[in-house]
Each structure stands twice: as C-alpha cells, then as structure tokens.
Design a protein around this motif. Structure first.
Motif, PDB file in Angstrom:
ATOM      1  N   ASN A 262       0.846  -1.192   0.000  1.00 37.91           N
ATOM      2  CA  ASN A 262       0.000   0.000   0.000  1.00 37.91           C
ATOM      3  C   ASN A 262       0.883   1.244   0.000  1.00 37.91           C
ATOM      4  OD1 ASN A 262      -3.076  -0.617   0.469  1.00 37.91           O
ATOM      5  ND2 ASN A 262      -1.910  -2.157   1.611  1.00 37.91           N
ATOM      6  N   ILE A 263       0.956   1.928  -1.141  1.00 37.43           N
ATOM      7  CA  ILE A 263       1.787   3.124  -1.261  1.00 37.43           C
ATOM      8  C   ILE A 263       0.919   4.339  -0.914  1.00 37.43           C
ATOM      9  CG2 ILE A 263       3.329   4.436  -2.741  1.00 37.43           C
ATOM     10  CD1 ILE A 263       3.563   2.004  -4.532  1.00 37.43           C
ATOM     11  N   PRO A 264       1.337   5.162   0.056  1.00 37.48           N
ATOM     12  CA  PRO A 264       0.515   6.315   0.449  1.00 37.48           C
ATOM     13  C   PRO A 264       0.472   7.394  -0.630  1.00 37.48           C
ATOM     14  CG  PRO A 264       2.633   6.363   1.582  1.00 37.48           C
ATOM     15  CD  PRO A 264       2.565   5.048   0.859  1.00 37.48           C
ATOM     16  N   ALA A 265      -0.550   8.224  -0.554  1.00 37.52           N
ATOM     17  CA  ALA A 265      -0.792   9.241  -1.586  1.00 37.52           C
ATOM     18  C   ALA A 265       0.378  10.194  -1.764  1.00 37.52           C
ATOM     19  CB  ALA A 265      -2.062  10.028  -1.240  1.00 37.52           C
ATOM     20  N   GLU A 266       1.045  10.560  -0.652  1.00 36.99           N
ATOM     21  CA  GLU A 266       2.099  11.572  -0.764  1.00 36.99           C
ATOM     22  C   GLU A 266       3.302  11.085  -1.564  1.00 36.99           C
ATOM     23  OE1 GLU A 266       2.376   9.758   3.469  1.00 36.99           O
ATOM     24  OE2 GLU A 266       0.818  10.453   2.076  1.00 36.99           O
ATOM     25  N   ARG A 267       3.408   9.782  -1.790  1.00 39.42           N
ATOM     26  CA  ARG A 267       4.528   9.266  -2.584  1.00 39.42           C
ATOM     27  C   ARG A 267       4.134   8.933  -4.019  1.00 39.42           C
ATOM     28  NH1 ARG A 267       7.507   5.491  -2.397  1.00 39.42           N
ATOM     29  NH2 ARG A 267       6.654   3.867  -1.059  1.00 39.42           N
ATOM     30  N   MET A 268       2.872   9.192  -4.369  1.00 40.72           N
ATOM     31  CA  MET A 268       2.393   8.870  -5.706  1.00 40.72           C
ATOM     32  C   MET A 268       2.321  10.115  -6.576  1.00 40.72           C
ATOM     33  SD  MET A 268       2.030   5.631  -5.750  1.00 40.72           S
ATOM     34  CE  MET A 268       1.237   5.525  -7.353  1.00 40.72           C
ATOM     35  N   LYS A 269       2.607   9.964  -7.838  1.00 35.20           N
ATOM     36  CA  LYS A 269       2.574  11.086  -8.779  1.00 35.20           C
ATOM     37  C   LYS A 269       1.197  11.730  -8.839  1.00 35.20           C
ATOM     38  CE  LYS A 269       3.437  12.282 -13.619  1.00 35.20           C
ATOM     39  NZ  LYS A 269       3.870  11.765 -14.948  1.00 35.20           N
TER      40      LYS A 269
END
Length: 405
Positions: A262-269
């Motif tokens: 689960n990759i958090p929003a702040e690390r997603m483009k």
C-alpha cells in the motif's frame, strides 16, 4: 533673499529649530542636533501644508528647488503634492505586490500540496532559472506575449524545446491564477500557441520483445552487484511501479501475509493512494530481503546509510553494468514492458492495466477509482504476469508481439 550654498554651509544649529527661507515657500529647517531638512510650505483648499523635499547635503540647493518647482506645477493643476506622493508610493508598492514572481510563488504554494516533491522541485527550479530573472519584477498585468516569448526562446536556444513547452504551460497557469485573484485580465500566454518549435516526443527506453525480456531477466538473476540492488532489479518488472516509488518503498507499507503493498498518496505522482497486489514471486523476493533490511525503515536502503533509500541512479547504473544501453532500457521501461505485453500478448483488459499503472482512470461519473477497484482481477493479472515472466526467463516458447497483434 534667496539662499546660497555658502549661507547653508555656514549656518549653525541653535538651541531651537532655525528656518532659513528661500523662494516660493521653500525653506531649510536646521534642528538643534544639526540635521537640515528642506521643506515647502503651500496652501491648498484653504489649508496650509508642508511637503518634505529631502535632507541637506544629500539633496543640494538646486535639487531642492527642482523638487519645489515640480510640486508647484502640481499645485497649479489643482493637485495636492503630498497626496500625489502617497499615490505614487502606493502604486509602486502595488506593482511590487502584483509582480510576476510574487504571483507565481503564490500559485506554486497553492498547487504544492497536490504535487509530488520531485515534480514540485523541478517546477520551482525552472521558474527561478528561466523566468524570474527577466519577468519576476514586472507587474503581471503589464506583461505582453512578446515578453513571455523572449524567455521561452532562451530555453529553446539551448535545445530544451520540451522544457519551453512546459514553461508556456506554467505561464498560462500563473496568468489564470492572476485572473482569478483579480490581478490580471487575460491569459496572454495563450497567445503563444504555435509560436514554439514542435517538441519531439521522447519515449523512455523499454524492452518489449518477449525474447529480449527473457534475456534481461536472466541477466538480472546473474547480477553480481549489491544484493539490495539485485532485489530491486528483480522486483521492478513484477510490480512495474515508477522508479521513485520503488526505491523509496517503506517496510511499513508492505504486508507480506496479505501479499499487498500500500503506497501512500504523498509518494504517488497522482497524489492518490495505490495498492499493488504482490505475486508469489514478488513475496519471495521481499521475504528474502527482509532478513537483511527488515529491521530498518527502507526496503531498499542506500549503500552508505540505512536512513536513506537507495540512490535514484542505482537501478540505471546496474542496467548499464549488465550491458543494457541508455537507448535500450530505462528504469521506467519496466512499466512500458508490462503495459505492452499484458495488452498485446496476455490480452488483459486495458482498464485493469491502467489501474495497476496508477494512471488517472475515471469512473462513468468522472470520479477517480479508488485503490481497491478491480482488486480481484488485478491480483489475478499480477500473478499471471509473474508466471509469464518466469516462462520467458527459462526460455519457454513465447508468442511474438506481431503474431499476438
């Protein structure tokens, strides 16, 4: 009598302020402490007023008289010189407050929460290097299309045509923000459509031929470099996330029991949380790596310290060491590889692929799908993809792309 320079120089302060009169209402006020101020006494609207003309010797007798004459011209036109001075000062302040740089930085601050940190850094650096030195101090309402074009031409002339097009887009966004905040009337950047050279589309290098993919996978298995880098290389094609998302992977994001990342929003483009179903092969790699790096924060820590993720150049450098050229394979190439093969060979539904690539897929009402959309189908797809890569790696018979198409 009119004053003279000699009389002014010889004048001495007294116990009380002293006035030395000149002509047409001007006088020099000498303070007990020795300071000398030029003043103009005038009447307007039946009221007597004073206007400061500067200090002596910074303002000479001649310069003070010139200022007096300018003020008297305003009086002759019915303008109060004191109020005129306030208006001019206010106008200068407004010009500074409404300068291109001030408004551009406001726009940047408003947009910042929605951008990935790496993208935000690029945008502000481009503005600081290519726009602010020439446009920063200009009132935004006074900037013309030719003013913007000069800045864009400088970028073009160094061969960065694509960057020039990006800057024109930023200019347009800044002007639209200025319009919304009442400091500009129109987006003059829109007048530059077609004025720039056409940018050549540059695709990131990717291996998409099945046989060549098999060779790449075998080379990664045989990689003789650092174990952490080798694990990152082996995991990259299985999860096909962006390189920055991979190298900054945090163990707290990964649930090996559920086989989920689960990759958090702040690390997603796209600033939306992203869920990556992990195939059995991906889980096996992560379990093996956990014995080495699991006590720390990062799945792929840097070579020098566990407190930072691996270098953004680590995977690229490894690919080059294995003999894959810059125009042959890139860190982003694993995404293009997966998208091409999943679509053209494995015949997976395109929307499943787009979801897993974390692209901006919308539902029929225009809303972004949440991270669990089509999760069961994506789990199946990710396992199918990993199994297919295993077959390529072992040299099993594959379907050529042109035949699949």
């Amino acid at each position: 009598m009119a004053l003279s320079d000699t009389a002014i120089k010889n004048a001495k302060p007294g116990a009380k302020p002293i006035k030395l009169s000149d002509e047409k209402g001007m006088f020099l006020l000498i303070a007990p402490a020795g300071g000398k101020w030029w003043r103009l006494k005038y009447r307007i609207g039946g009221k007597e007023k004073l206007l400061s003309l500067g200090t002596y010797p910074e303002v000479s007798l001649k310069a003070a008289r010139d200022r007096r004459d300018d003020a008297r011209k305003l009086l002759a036109d019915g303008v109060d010189p004191s109020e005129n001075r306030k208006a001019v000062k206010s106008a200068k302040t407004d010009r500074a407050a409404n300068s291109f740089e001030v408004i551009a930085r406001e726009w940047y601050a408003k947009k910042l929460p929605g951008w990935a940190a790496s993208n935000a850094d690029k945008i502000i650096r481009r503005l600081e290097n290519d726009a602010f030195p020439w446009l920063g101090g200009m009132p935004i309402a006074e900037i013309t299309p030719p003013d913007l074009l000069k800045s864009l031409r400088r970028i073009e002339e160094r061969g960065a045509v694509e960057s020039a097009h990006r800057m024109r887009y930023y200019f347009s966004q800044i002007f639209r923000y200025a319009i919304a905040t009442g400091r500009a009337e129109r987006d003059v950047a829109s007048d530059l459509r077609g004025a720039l050279s056409t940018a050549e589309t540059q695709h990131r290098a990717a291996i998409t031929d099945p046989k060549a993919i098999g060779a790449l996978l075998r080379a990664m298995d045989d990689y003789q470099g650092a174990f952490v880098t080798k694990c990152a290389l082996r995991l990259a094609p299985l999860v096909f996330v962006r390189p920055g998302e991979l190298r900054k992977a945090d163990w707290i994001e990964i649930d090996l029991d559920k086989a989920e990342w689960n990759i958090p929003a702040e690390r997603m483009k796209m600033r939306e949380p992203h869920l990556v179903p992990l195939s059995a092969q991906a889980v096996a790699i992560l379990k093996e790596l956990h014995a080495l790096t699991g006590a720390g924060r990062y799945v792929f820590p840097g070579a020098r310290t566990n407190g930072r993720p691996m270098s953004d150049n680590a995977i690229l450098a490894a690919l080059r060491r294995m003999g894959f050229a810059k125009d042959e394979m890139s860190g982003h190439g694993f995404r293009a590889m997966a998208r091409t093969i999943l679509d053209e060979v494995l015949q997976v539904r395109p929307d499943f692929i787009e979801h897993q690539l974390a692209h901006a897929v919308r539902d029929p009402n225009g809303r972004a799908y949440n991270r669990t959309a089509h999760l069961a189908e994506r789990r199946k797809m990710m396992q199918q993809w990993s199994d297919y890569l295993d077959k390529l790696k072992t040299g099993a018979e594959v379907i050529p792309l042109n035949a699949a198409a």
